[in-house]
Design a protein around this motif. Sequence first.
Motif, PDB file in Angstrom:
ATOM      1  N   PRO A 159      51.454  66.612  72.159  1.00 39.03           N
ATOM      2  CA  PRO A 159      51.174  65.264  72.672  1.00 39.03           C
ATOM      3  C   PRO A 159      51.648  64.197  71.672  1.00 39.03           C
ATOM      4  CG  PRO A 159      49.269  66.682  72.957  1.00 39.03           C
ATOM      5  CD  PRO A 159      50.258  67.449  72.114  1.00 39.03           C
ATOM      6  N   ASP A 160      52.168  63.092  72.202  1.00 40.17           N
ATOM      7  CA  ASP A 160      52.661  62.003  71.357  1.00 40.17           C
ATOM      8  C   ASP A 160      51.560  61.485  70.433  1.00 40.17           C
ATOM      9  OD1 ASP A 160      54.985  62.262  72.780  1.00 40.17           O
ATOM     10  OD2 ASP A 160      54.716  60.423  73.948  1.00 40.17           O
ATOM     11  N   ILE A 161      51.971  61.031  69.250  1.00 44.77           N
ATOM     12  CA  ILE A 161      51.050  60.429  68.288  1.00 44.77           C
ATOM     13  C   ILE A 161      51.409  58.955  68.189  1.00 44.77           C
ATOM     14  CG2 ILE A 161      50.273  60.404  65.897  1.00 44.77           C
ATOM     15  CD1 ILE A 161      51.096  63.373  65.762  1.00 44.77           C
ATOM     16  N   LEU A 162      50.492  58.097  68.592  1.00 51.74           N
ATOM     17  CA  LEU A 162      50.698  56.650  68.553  1.00 51.74           C
ATOM     18  C   LEU A 162      49.543  56.029  67.782  1.00 51.74           C
ATOM     19  CD1 LEU A 162      51.558  56.259  72.340  1.00 51.74           C
ATOM     20  CD2 LEU A 162      53.176  56.337  70.445  1.00 51.74           C
ATOM     21  N   GLU A 163      49.837  55.433  66.619  1.00 55.07           N
ATOM     22  CA  GLU A 163      48.809  54.817  65.793  1.00 55.07           C
ATOM     23  C   GLU A 163      49.371  53.551  65.162  1.00 55.07           C
ATOM     24  OE1 GLU A 163      47.646  57.928  63.081  1.00 55.07           O
ATOM     25  OE2 GLU A 163      46.710  59.100  64.676  1.00 55.07           O
ATOM     26  N   ASP A 164      48.532  52.536  64.994  1.00 52.98           N
ATOM     27  CA  ASP A 164      48.964  51.242  64.450  1.00 52.98           C
ATOM     28  C   ASP A 164      49.659  51.351  63.102  1.00 52.98           C
ATOM     29  OD1 ASP A 164      48.064  49.823  66.634  1.00 52.98           O
ATOM     30  OD2 ASP A 164      46.130  49.313  65.730  1.00 52.98           O
ATOM     31  N   TRP A 165      49.163  52.204  62.230  1.00 53.88           N
ATOM     32  CA  TRP A 165      49.659  52.253  60.852  1.00 53.88           C
ATOM     33  C   TRP A 165      50.961  53.033  60.690  1.00 53.88           C
ATOM     34  CZ3 TRP A 165      49.932  57.043  58.514  1.00 53.88           C
ATOM     35  CH2 TRP A 165      49.238  58.080  59.143  1.00 53.88           C
ATOM     36  N   LEU A 166      51.472  53.642  61.725  1.00 54.61           N
ATOM     37  CA  LEU A 166      52.709  54.430  61.630  1.00 54.61           C
ATOM     38  C   LEU A 166      53.913  53.506  61.785  1.00 54.61           C
ATOM     39  CD1 LEU A 166      51.545  57.520  63.698  1.00 54.61           C
ATOM     40  CD2 LEU A 166      51.917  57.411  61.227  1.00 54.61           C
ATOM     41  N   THR A 167      54.352  52.935  60.663  1.00 52.16           N
ATOM     42  CA  THR A 167      55.402  51.918  60.718  1.00 52.16           C
ATOM     43  C   THR A 167      56.643  52.240  59.885  1.00 52.16           C
ATOM     44  OG1 THR A 167      54.370  50.701  58.896  1.00 52.16           O
ATOM     45  CG2 THR A 167      53.712  50.081  61.134  1.00 52.16           C
ATOM     46  N   GLU A 168      56.664  53.361  59.198  1.00 50.90           N
ATOM     47  CA  GLU A 168      57.788  53.721  58.336  1.00 50.90           C
ATOM     48  C   GLU A 168      58.308  55.113  58.699  1.00 50.90           C
ATOM     49  OE1 GLU A 168      59.231  51.845  55.967  1.00 50.90           O
ATOM     50  OE2 GLU A 168      57.846  50.190  56.335  1.00 50.90           O
ATOM     51  N   THR A 169      59.591  55.312  58.601  1.00 46.35           N
ATOM     52  CA  THR A 169      60.202  56.593  58.970  1.00 46.35           C
ATOM     53  C   THR A 169      59.623  57.759  58.176  1.00 46.35           C
ATOM     54  OG1 THR A 169      62.252  55.489  59.584  1.00 46.35           O
ATOM     55  CG2 THR A 169      62.383  57.849  59.154  1.00 46.35           C
ATOM     56  N   GLN A 170      59.489  57.618  56.854  1.00 47.73           N
ATOM     57  CA  GLN A 170      58.968  58.717  56.027  1.00 47.73           C
ATOM     58  C   GLN A 170      57.524  59.046  56.379  1.00 47.73           C
ATOM     59  OE1 GLN A 170      59.884  57.223  52.071  1.00 47.73           O
ATOM     60  NE2 GLN A 170      61.416  58.835  51.826  1.00 47.73           N
ATOM     61  N   VAL A 171      56.718  58.036  56.596  1.00 48.45           N
ATOM     62  CA  VAL A 171      55.309  58.240  56.945  1.00 48.45           C
ATOM     63  C   VAL A 171      55.212  58.937  58.300  1.00 48.45           C
ATOM     64  CG1 VAL A 171      53.143  57.077  57.512  1.00 48.45           C
ATOM     65  CG2 VAL A 171      54.508  56.288  55.568  1.00 48.45           C
ATOM     66  N   ASN A 172      55.982  58.463  59.271  1.00 47.92           N
ATOM     67  CA  ASN A 172      55.944  59.050  60.605  1.00 47.92           C
ATOM     68  C   ASN A 172      56.423  60.496  60.580  1.00 47.92           C
ATOM     69  OD1 ASN A 172      55.408  56.366  61.083  1.00 47.92           O
ATOM     70  ND2 ASN A 172      56.659  56.246  62.916  1.00 47.92           N
ATOM     71  N   THR A 173      57.475  60.772  59.802  1.00 46.54           N
ATOM     72  CA  THR A 173      57.994  62.130  59.702  1.00 46.54           C
ATOM     73  C   THR A 173      56.946  63.057  59.107  1.00 46.54           C
ATOM     74  OG1 THR A 173      60.253  61.296  59.477  1.00 46.54           O
ATOM     75  CG2 THR A 173      59.845  63.547  58.733  1.00 46.54           C
ATOM     76  N   GLU A 174      56.288  62.626  58.051  1.00 51.08           N
ATOM     77  CA  GLU A 174      55.266  63.458  57.414  1.00 51.08           C
ATOM     78  C   GLU A 174      54.072  63.673  58.343  1.00 51.08           C
ATOM     79  OE1 GLU A 174      53.934  66.090  54.731  1.00 51.08           O
ATOM     80  OE2 GLU A 174      55.878  65.113  54.749  1.00 51.08           O
TER      81      GLU A 174
END
Length: 143
Positions: free
Chosen positions: A51-66
């Motif tokens: 399932p997709d992960i959608l959260e306010d704080w996910l704003t950077e490629t490295q953070v989202n990838t991790e």
Amino acid sequence: MDKIIPASLMVSLNASWRPEPEYNAVYVSGTHAGVAVNVKRQGSAGNDPAPDILEDWLTETQVNTERGRNELAKGGNQSVTTIEIPLTDSNTAPGLVEPGQLVEVRDSLLNGTNNNWRALCLATSIGSSGGKVTQRLELERHY
């Protein structure tokens, strides 16, 4: 590894099977701003998405990838394995095993096969009986 536990130290061992879906891709994105990243398990087709992960704080490629890597890593065949071992002093291995530490249980060779396994310590509790102090470890083990 943070701690190494010889199997010969184990007083008891109990496992509770806990299989999880083994997804090979996940879409991670900020909700109002940032970047969207489709994280795929290396070497896979990425055809079984979590399932997709959608959260306010996910704003950077490295953070989202991790964040996606962590989501994919928690799937698959696993157990919560509880072992009880003596609590040794800090000068004698393994010493106190703390939650968050990675441990390797070094099992003896059986028919020439290495039975060592690794796990994440989820919880530690200390007890005593008959003058002996033991620690009971809950370990997350992936197969």
